[in-house]
Design an enzyme around this catalytic site. Structure first.
Site, PDB file in Angstrom:
ATOM      1  N   THR A  60       0.890  -1.160   0.000  1.00 26.73           N
ATOM      2  CA  THR A  60       0.000   0.000   0.000  1.00 26.73           C
ATOM      3  C   THR A  60       0.920   1.199   0.000  1.00 26.73           C
ATOM      4  O   THR A  60       2.076   1.078   0.393  1.00 26.73           O
ATOM      5  CB  THR A  60      -0.873   0.031   1.279  1.00 26.73           C
ATOM      6  OG1 THR A  60      -1.960  -0.882   1.129  1.00 26.73           O
ATOM      7  CG2 THR A  60      -1.460   1.393   1.583  1.00 26.73           C
ATOM      8  N   ARG A  64     -13.967  -7.166  -2.369  1.00 25.20           N
ATOM      9  CA  ARG A  64     -13.368  -6.949  -1.036  1.00 25.20           C
ATOM     10  C   ARG A  64     -12.846  -5.519  -0.922  1.00 25.20           C
ATOM     11  O   ARG A  64     -12.174  -5.016  -1.817  1.00 25.20           O
ATOM     12  CB  ARG A  64     -12.229  -7.940  -0.832  1.00 25.20           C
ATOM     13  CG  ARG A  64     -11.490  -7.813   0.511  1.00 25.20           C
ATOM     14  CD  ARG A  64     -10.260  -6.952   0.424  1.00 25.20           C
ATOM     15  NE  ARG A  64      -9.456  -7.003   1.652  1.00 25.20           N
ATOM     16  CZ  ARG A  64      -8.433  -6.197   1.895  1.00 25.20           C
ATOM     17  NH1 ARG A  64      -8.098  -5.285   1.012  1.00 25.20           N
ATOM     18  NH2 ARG A  64      -7.753  -6.300   3.001  1.00 25.20           N
ATOM     19  N   GLY A  69     -10.649  -2.973   1.604  1.00 29.82           N
ATOM     20  CA  GLY A  69      -9.749  -2.986   2.754  1.00 29.82           C
ATOM     21  C   GLY A  69      -9.926  -1.768   3.640  1.00 29.82           C
ATOM     22  O   GLY A  69     -10.935  -1.052   3.575  1.00 29.82           O
ATOM     23  N   ASP A  70      -8.930  -1.527   4.460  1.00 35.50           N
ATOM     24  CA  ASP A  70      -8.993  -0.416   5.410  1.00 35.50           C
ATOM     25  C   ASP A  70      -8.634   0.924   4.787  1.00 35.50           C
ATOM     26  O   ASP A  70      -9.067   1.980   5.276  1.00 35.50           O
ATOM     27  CB  ASP A  70      -8.020  -0.671   6.570  1.00 35.50           C
ATOM     28  CG  ASP A  70      -6.591  -0.830   6.063  1.00 35.50           C
ATOM     29  OD1 ASP A  70      -6.376  -1.652   5.153  1.00 35.50           O
ATOM     30  OD2 ASP A  70      -5.699  -0.115   6.558  1.00 35.50           O
ATOM     31  N   THR A 106      -0.819   0.714   6.747  1.00 36.19           N
ATOM     32  CA  THR A 106      -0.574  -0.365   5.790  1.00 36.19           C
ATOM     33  C   THR A 106      -0.495  -1.669   6.556  1.00 36.19           C
ATOM     34  O   THR A 106       0.159  -1.736   7.599  1.00 36.19           O
ATOM     35  CB  THR A 106       0.727  -0.162   4.997  1.00 36.19           C
ATOM     36  OG1 THR A 106       1.077  -1.412   4.382  1.00 36.19           O
ATOM     37  CG2 THR A 106       1.875   0.298   5.864  1.00 36.19           C
ATOM     38  N   GLY A 107      -1.169  -2.685   6.056  1.00 40.10           N
ATOM     39  CA  GLY A 107      -1.139  -3.968   6.757  1.00 40.10           C
ATOM     40  C   GLY A 107      -2.407  -4.741   6.466  1.00 40.10           C
ATOM     41  O   GLY A 107      -3.113  -4.448   5.493  1.00 40.10           O
TER      42      GLY A 107
HETATM   43  N1  ASP Z   1      -4.069  -2.415   4.082  1.00 38.87           N
HETATM   44  C1  ASP Z   1      -4.143  -2.899   2.734  1.00 38.87           C
HETATM   45  C2  ASP Z   1      -5.432  -3.641   2.565  1.00 38.87           C
HETATM   46  O1  ASP Z   1      -5.768  -4.458   3.402  1.00 38.87           O
HETATM   47  C3  ASP Z   1      -3.000  -3.763   2.351  1.00 38.87           C
HETATM   48  C4  ASP Z   1      -1.651  -3.333   2.870  1.00 38.87           C
HETATM   49  O2  ASP Z   1      -1.492  -2.244   3.317  1.00 38.87           O
HETATM   50  O3  ASP Z   1      -0.695  -4.128   2.831  1.00 38.87           O
HETATM   51  O4  ASP Z   1      -6.069  -3.451   1.567  1.00 38.87           O
END
Ligand code: ASP
Length: 329
Positions: A193, A221, A223-224, A244-245
């Site tokens: 991200t 889907r 994400g956050d 990010t995560g």
């Molecule tokens: N947070 C991002 C998501 O879940 C992915 C990431 O940051 O690695 O879409």
């Protein structure tokens, strides 16, 4: 929060995950550092010219989205059915105005679409076909699916679908299979991200985040990253945060807003607040990831519980720092 001081600061991330020293070849290490530095420079140029934190965030994220190394814009990971679905958000800490998009497939720079949602619609979050139609109506650059094709990301999808015992879809039309890019892009474990937070000379903060999400995600889907309060939040009363995560964990903890609440309501320093939420709360829930943050008084912070996070920072009185691995300052 102490009084705003003159000056500006900017922090950038390019994703967290399995990013250990042994995983990256020297040429990959250099390519990622140079790309982060280019993004920081794009944002810093805006701030040096007395531009707004919001403009600096958008400018820096556009650079990262155009860069095939990161999982956002051009370098986005693929869904289980072999497409990209891009999410992005931007937020103005001075006004709490926010804009976000989810599941976008043809817009070259989703962060600018999020900005358009904030500036020129009555809404905060647009998804799917409605977001695409708004992008076209706003005259934002649209690209063919082949634009987003990076060979290395496709191989990561094949690996992930193989692991799940699922069928590998057909390659998108126009997939070029550029071998030079394939060699440099690193697979940080299904994720990645990009995000930027900035504080301008007026003491206003802003945050932005853009992502392709997770490799092999189900279509639809979200994400956050585009969810205000989860992966992205900014308030002049506390801080600007980009995460990010593993999005499913960030959503349930409301990570970005939780950090801001600790600063505003509990009076924690920015570094203590990001560590509390990432090292304690996220880890306790079993999630992995990291955040970057900046406060209206100029404090900058980052925290992550993974082996690495692509990251960089700069301020009016501090030289640029670029880091990747956990053991770097
Ligand atoms: N947070 C991002 C998501 O879940 C992915 C990431 O940051 O690695 O879409």
């Amino acid at each position: 929060m102490s009084e705003a001081t003159p000056g500006w600061s900017l922090v950038v991330h390019g994703g967290s995950g399995v990013i250990a020293r042994a995983d990256l070849k020297p040429e990959q290490d250099i390519a990622y550092r140079c790309a982060l530095a280019r993004a920081v420079e794009a944002g810093a140029e805006v701030l040096r010219g007395a531009g707004t934190a919001l403009d600096a965030v958008e400018a820096a994220i556009r650079v990262l989205e155009d860069e095939p190394l990161f999982n956002a814009g051009r370098g986005a990971v693929f869904t289980a059915d072999g497409r990209v679905e891009l999410d992005a958000a931007i937020m103005n800490g001075a006004t709490l105005a926010a804009g976000a998009v989810a599941g976008v497939t043809r817009t070259r720079n989703p962060i600018s679409l999020a900005r358009a949602v904030m500036d020129r619609s009555d809404h905060v979050l647009l998804a799917g076909a409605g977001a695409e139609a708004f992008a076209v109506a706003e005259g934002l650059e649209q690209v063919d699916p082949g634009y987003f094709f990076v060979e290395r990301r496709w191989r990561a999808l094949e690996t992930e679908l193989g692991r799940q015992g699922l069928t590998i879809p057909a390659r998108p039309n126009g997939a070029s299979g550029d071998q030079a890019l394939a060699a440099l892009a690193h697979d940080e474990g299904k994720r990645g991200t990009v995000g930027v937070v900035a504080r301008d000379a007026r003491g206003n903060v802003a945050a932005g985040t853009s992502t392709g999400g997770t490799t092999g995600k189900r279509w639809g889907r979200i994400g956050d990253s585009p969810l205000i309060g989860a992966g992205t939040y900014a308030s002049n009363r506390s801080a600007a945060v980009s995460g990010t995560g593993e999005g499913e964990y960030f959503i349930r903890l409301g990570v970005a807003h939780a950090i801001c609440a600790l600063v505003e309501l509990r009076g924690l320093s920015l570094q203590d607040a990001v560590d509390r939420v990432i090292q304690d709360q996220l880890s306790a829930l079993g999630g992995e990831g990291g955040v970057i943050a900046v406060a209206p008084d100029g404090q900058m912070a980052w925290s992550f519980n993974t082996s690495g996070m692509y990251r960089a920072r700069i301020a009016h009185d501090q030289a640029m720092t670029v880091a990747i691995y956990k053991d770097e300052p």
